[in-house]
Design a protein around this motif. Sequence first.
Motif, mmCIF file in Angstrom:
data_model
loop_
_atom_site.group_PDB
_atom_site.id
_atom_site.type_symbol
_atom_site.label_atom_id
_atom_site.label_comp_id
_atom_site.label_asym_id
_atom_site.label_seq_id
_atom_site.Cartn_x
_atom_site.Cartn_y
_atom_site.Cartn_z
ATOM 1 N N LYS A 440 -26.351 -68.374 78.175
ATOM 2 C CA LYS A 440 -26.822 -69.516 77.406
ATOM 3 C C LYS A 440 -28.282 -69.307 77.024
ATOM 4 N N MET A 470 -22.856 -76.548 69.358
ATOM 5 C CA MET A 470 -23.449 -76.270 70.672
ATOM 6 C C MET A 470 -24.962 -76.486 70.643
ATOM 7 N N ARG A 474 -27.068 -78.958 72.981
ATOM 8 C CA ARG A 474 -28.146 -78.525 73.869
ATOM 9 C C ARG A 474 -29.439 -79.292 73.585
#
Length: 486
Positions: A440, A470, A474
């Motif tokens: 990540k 994504m 985040r």
Amino acid sequence: MRILLVDDDEATRHSLAEYLTLLGHAVTSCSDAESALDVCRNHSFEMVLSDIQMPGKTGIELVREVKSMSGSYFPDVVLYTGHSDLELAIGALRAGAYDYMTKPINMEELRSILNRVAEHQALLAENDRLTKKFDEVVAEATNDFRAELTRLQELLEKQAGLDNIGIFSEPMWQVVSQAKRYHEDRELPVLIQGETGVGKDIVAKIIHYGPDQSSLPFVAINCAALPATLFESELFGYKAGAFTGSAARGAKGKIDLAKGGTLFLDEIGEIPVELQAKLLRVIEDKSFYRVGGLEKVHVDIRIIAATNLDLDERMEQGLFRKDLYYRLRVGSIMVPSLRERHDDIVPLAKLFLTNFAKKRGKNFADISPNAAQLLMAHPWPGNVRELKNTLEWVSVMHDAPELLPEHLATILTDNRGHAVVASSQAAVIPSSKSKKRRKKPTEKEIEDALAATSGNKTQAALLLGISIRMLYYRISNRKDDNINDK
């Protein structure tokens, strides 16, 4: 003055030499033109006084040869003859003689000529002195001027996006050479063709700016980015009240802004068919009508167009006018894809990498052989733009003295769609079978990616190698998500 006296008659020569010496002049005597020319080649004189009729070369021939001699001095030649012949006098003056006299020589007339020659020679000497002084002053100022000119040219190149162009292959040298030739003729429309990302806009700027770095306007318009309803007013401008919602005073279009310079029509294949005839009139007649206007506007512009579409196919489909196509391609450039010029790949990659590293304070300075192998093996469907974006992504996500295969592992595929594996052998395995997952991105990596793309989340997601969904997740869960540099 220093005077060269030329006469085949000894008595006349002696008499004139004595008189000129009494007047304070330095006299050198010769009996014929040939010997006089030999003396002239080795000594300088302010005046040549010569008879016209002599054995061998005549006085007129002497004038011509003296005037043709190279050197820093230019003596005035005065001729005399015993023949009162108007045509002869005219011939002497046409040959370059300063003045002309007939025998017997009137000494008062000679003194008058001597005074005028002295004044003329003094003016020539002063002019020579001032010229040399001027050259010294100019030379003294040249260094400062050149430094300022260089600074301005570098600024112009940076503003035009031409400061970091790398030309490393023969095909691109040919493209640039052709572009520079087109720069010399502003009347010539140019059509630039090539795949997306090959740098057609850079070629257009090379045509416009040229080696002399023209400061004339360069105005670009993306034909694919404007809806047909707005395209005409954007290109031609409009008169007050031309349509609902128009500005009260009207508005000028891109053609007006490009006056005296270049109008770059990017993605010309997307221009609405109904406007193509109007564009053709601009190219052929250098005139147009604003939307809602009745007055013809004349304009001096260079037209450069670019497309990644197959215009032959567009013409067959009735989406592009043949007359416009043939008028545009009077000057034609085909920019090869990056896979057709392998010599450009690694040098361009190094250029982009070091530029991005400098911008972000990273250490990248070179490319390892295995990484270079991966770069060469990649098909680069996005061409130079894809290569540049790839190296920008690397500069955001990594830092090292040189580019390694592992820096490319999550962003490049081989020509079969297989993801590269970061290893010393630069091997590849099918991405569908690979269990290697990218870690990540850290909070700092996300911040760097957003900064690199000026806040464009779509581009930032591409740089990070994650989906846009994504990235939004985040960003919205920064407080709860354990993303840090630990």
